[in-house]
Design an enzyme around this catalytic site. Structure first.
Site, PDB file in Angstrom:
ATOM      1  CB  ALA A  49      48.945  35.019  27.639  1.00  0.00           C
TER       2      ALA A  49
ATOM      3  N   GLY B 210      52.857  38.776  28.667  1.00  0.00           N
ATOM      4  CA  GLY B 210      52.223  39.438  27.526  1.00  0.00           C
ATOM      5  C   GLY B 210      51.840  40.880  27.839  1.00  0.00           C
TER       6      GLY B 210
ATOM      7  CD  GLU C  17      55.716  39.029  25.216  1.00  0.00           C
ATOM      8  OE1 GLU C  17      54.659  38.495  25.607  1.00  0.00           O
ATOM      9  OE2 GLU C  17      56.576  38.414  24.570  1.00  0.00           O
TER      10      GLU C  17
ATOM     11  CD  GLU D  96      56.380  35.660  29.165  1.00  0.00           C
ATOM     12  OE1 GLU D  96      57.362  36.048  29.852  1.00  0.00           O
ATOM     13  OE2 GLU D  96      55.789  36.407  28.371  1.00  0.00           O
TER      14      GLU D  96
HETATM   15  C1  HXC Z   1      45.173  34.185  34.329  1.00  0.00           C
HETATM   16  C2  HXC Z   1      45.659  35.574  36.083  1.00  0.00           C
HETATM   17  C3  HXC Z   1      46.842  36.003  35.436  1.00  0.00           C
HETATM   18  C4  HXC Z   1      47.137  35.451  34.156  1.00  0.00           C
HETATM   19  C5  HXC Z   1      46.693  37.039  37.309  1.00  0.00           C
HETATM   20  N1  HXC Z   1      45.611  36.250  37.236  1.00  0.00           N
HETATM   21  N2  HXC Z   1      47.455  36.909  36.226  1.00  0.00           N
HETATM   22  N3  HXC Z   1      44.825  34.667  35.538  1.00  0.00           N
HETATM   23  N4  HXC Z   1      46.264  34.544  33.670  1.00  0.00           N
HETATM   24  N5  HXC Z   1      48.205  35.795  33.476  1.00  0.00           N
HETATM   25  C6  HXC Z   1      44.537  36.085  38.206  1.00  0.00           C
HETATM   26  C7  HXC Z   1      44.938  35.174  39.354  1.00  0.00           C
HETATM   27  O1  HXC Z   1      44.789  33.815  38.982  1.00  0.00           O
HETATM   28  C8  HXC Z   1      43.944  35.587  40.418  1.00  0.00           C
HETATM   29  O2  HXC Z   1      42.676  35.037  40.179  1.00  0.00           O
HETATM   30  C9  HXC Z   1      43.811  37.079  40.179  1.00  0.00           C
HETATM   31  O3  HXC Z   1      44.261  37.305  38.840  1.00  0.00           O
HETATM   32  C10 HXC Z   1      44.670  37.907  41.117  1.00  0.00           C
HETATM   33  O4  HXC Z   1      46.009  37.457  41.023  1.00  0.00           O
HETATM   34  P1  HXC Z   1      46.915  37.090  42.281  1.00  0.00           P
HETATM   35  O5  HXC Z   1      47.931  36.136  41.803  1.00  0.00           O
HETATM   36  O6  HXC Z   1      46.074  36.678  43.420  1.00  0.00           O
HETATM   37  O7  HXC Z   1      47.575  38.498  42.604  1.00  0.00           O
HETATM   38  P2  HXC Z   1      48.988  38.759  43.294  1.00  0.00           P
HETATM   39  O8  HXC Z   1      49.223  37.812  44.420  1.00  0.00           O
HETATM   40  O9  HXC Z   1      49.020  40.220  43.594  1.00  0.00           O
HETATM   41  O10 HXC Z   1      50.087  38.426  42.196  1.00  0.00           O
HETATM   42  C11 HXC Z   1      50.166  39.213  41.024  1.00  0.00           C
HETATM   43  C12 HXC Z   1      51.043  38.478  39.971  1.00  0.00           C
HETATM   44  C13 HXC Z   1      50.486  37.056  39.769  1.00  0.00           C
HETATM   45  C14 HXC Z   1      52.492  38.403  40.459  1.00  0.00           C
HETATM   46  C15 HXC Z   1      51.002  39.318  38.671  1.00  0.00           C
HETATM   47  O11 HXC Z   1      49.077  37.143  39.506  1.00  0.00           O
HETATM   48  C16 HXC Z   1      51.120  36.317  38.649  1.00  0.00           C
HETATM   49  O12 HXC Z   1      52.206  35.780  38.784  1.00  0.00           O
HETATM   50  N6  HXC Z   1      50.401  36.223  37.512  1.00  0.00           N
HETATM   51  C17 HXC Z   1      50.888  35.487  36.355  1.00  0.00           C
HETATM   52  C18 HXC Z   1      51.935  36.297  35.644  1.00  0.00           C
HETATM   53  C19 HXC Z   1      52.505  35.545  34.463  1.00  0.00           C
HETATM   54  O13 HXC Z   1      53.158  34.492  34.638  1.00  0.00           O
HETATM   55  N7  HXC Z   1      52.278  36.062  33.275  1.00  0.00           N
HETATM   56  C20 HXC Z   1      52.743  35.406  32.036  1.00  0.00           C
HETATM   57  C21 HXC Z   1      51.604  34.660  31.375  1.00  0.00           C
HETATM   58  S1  HXC Z   1      52.124  33.875  29.909  1.00  0.00           S
HETATM   59  P3  HXC Z   1      42.078  33.806  41.063  1.00  0.00           P
HETATM   60  O14 HXC Z   1      40.658  33.720  40.612  1.00  0.00           O
HETATM   61  O15 HXC Z   1      42.898  32.633  40.676  1.00  0.00           O
HETATM   62  O16 HXC Z   1      42.270  34.220  42.492  1.00  0.00           O
HETATM   63  C22 HXC Z   1      52.220  35.124  28.791  1.00  0.00           C
HETATM   64  C23 HXC Z   1      52.718  34.739  27.425  1.00  0.00           C
HETATM   65  C24 HXC Z   1      52.464  35.852  26.448  1.00  0.00           C
HETATM   66  O17 HXC Z   1      51.894  36.225  29.041  1.00  0.00           O
HETATM   67  C25 HXC Z   1      52.815  35.410  25.062  1.00  0.00           C
HETATM   68  C26 HXC Z   1      51.858  35.927  24.016  1.00  0.00           C
HETATM   69  C27 HXC Z   1      50.538  35.257  24.054  1.00  0.00           C
END
Ligand code: HXC
Length: 260
Positions: free
Chosen positions: A67, A111, A114, A134
């Site tokens: 997400a 997500g 998922e 998450e």
């Molecule tokens: C918003 C995101 C994102 C996300 C990545 N990006 N994932 N932006 N939401 N979920 C963006 C980063 O901010 C960054 O942009 C760009 O993508 C590249 O990501 P990096 O972090 O620089 O890449 P990397 O170092 O290779 O790391 C990859 C990663 C990391 C490990 C996947 O991006 C990460 O931890 N992302 C979040 C993963 C996460 O926690 N997902 C769960 C979300 S909650 P900028 O512009 O900032 O450089 C969820 C709930 C679902 O999914 C429930 C139903 C709705």
């Protein structure tokens, strides 16, 4: 129809539709706009008779990072409750009636994991990484992660992933039955298309009912599931493709299915 957040293609000859999430700059974070586009693209696949199989994929680095955290971080409980956040446009993938393959390269986390779990088959590139991080954000999986992942890989491994946020690689995902197969990253789309072509070449009613019956295994007690399967099996004897498929076998020739 062009989408802001997706690239789509459809090959009428093979019946294979490809939906590619296309926000590479955000690792395909699942924004509201993307989930709406995805809902619309999947609606079209279900409506278009000629679509026999759908491939959902991302880019080389990410199927999806989950997400869109930047978009949802300030949400309040009443807002997310009243707007029916998640159910409104996230469940469409799980309700697709046509078979759908998730072709996963790179990150499929939160997500994103998922969403892959809502598909029927997950084909993984050797650089794929799956997980539910998450908990590290102060939330928890909200689009079926605790439920579908537990059914796919069991309680202990699901607990470990969901409670620590650790990501697992493609080999581990294959070992625990999350993915059907791991292929070289550069071969992912060729393999996915070949699998999708095979599925799309099957008689449509039989393929769709098979999907329905397998999914039923997750929803019902065994005796009801067996009964459901038997009824669907019997109903297929009303189709021309059953006659053609069995005649062709007995006559030692290739079948020419009509209903697809
Ligand atoms: C918003 C995101 C994102 C996300 C990545 N990006 N994932 N932006 N939401 N979920 C963006 C980063 O901010 C960054 O942009 C760009 O993508 C590249 O990501 P990096 O972090 O620089 O890449 P990397 O170092 O290779 O790391 C990859 C990663 C990391 C490990 C996947 O991006 C990460 O931890 N992302 C979040 C993963 C996460 O926690 N997902 C769960 C979300 S909650 P900028 O512009 O900032 O450089 C969820 C709930 C679902 O999914 C429930 C139903 C709705």
């Amino acid at each position: 129809m062009p989408y802001e957040t997706l690239l789509t293609e459809f090959d009428e000859d093979t019946g294979v539709a490809v939906i590619q999430m296309n926000r590479p700059e955000a690792l395909n974070a699942l924004s509201e706009a993307m989930m709406n586009d995805l809902t619309s693209a999947l609606d079209r696949c279900d409506k278009e008779d000629k679509v026999g199989c759908v491939i959902l994929t991302g880019t080389k680095k990410a199927f999806s990072g989950g997400a869109d955290i930047k978009e949802i971080k300030d949400k309040t409980f009443p807002e997310s409750y009243y707007e029916d956040f998640i159910s409104r446009n996230w469940e469409r993938t799980a309700r697709l009636r046509k078979p759908i393959i998730a072709a996963v390269a790179g990150y499929a986390v939160g997500g994103g994991c998922e969403l892959a779990l809502m598909c029927d088959i997950i084909l993984a590139a050797d650089n794929a990484k799956f997980g539910q991080p998450e908990v590290r954000l102060g939330v928890m999986p909200g689009a079926g992660g605790t439920q579908r992942l537990a059914r796919a890989i069991g309680k202990s491994k699901t607990m470990e992933l969901c409670l620590t946020g650790r990501l697992m690689d493609a080999a581990e995902a294959e070992r625990f039955g999350l993915v059907s197969r791991v292929v070289k990253a550069e071969d992912l789309m060729d393999e996915a298309r070949s699998l999708a072509r095979t599925i799309a070449s099957m008689p449509m009613a039989g393929a769709m009912m098979t999907k329905e019956a397998v999914n039923y295994a997750y929803e019902t007690p065994l005796s009801q599931g067996i009964q459901f399967e038997r009824r669907l099996f019997q109903s297929l004897f009303s189709t021309a493709d059953q006659k053609e498929g069995m005649d062709a076998y007995v006559e030692k020739r290739s079948a020419h299915f009509r209903d697809k």
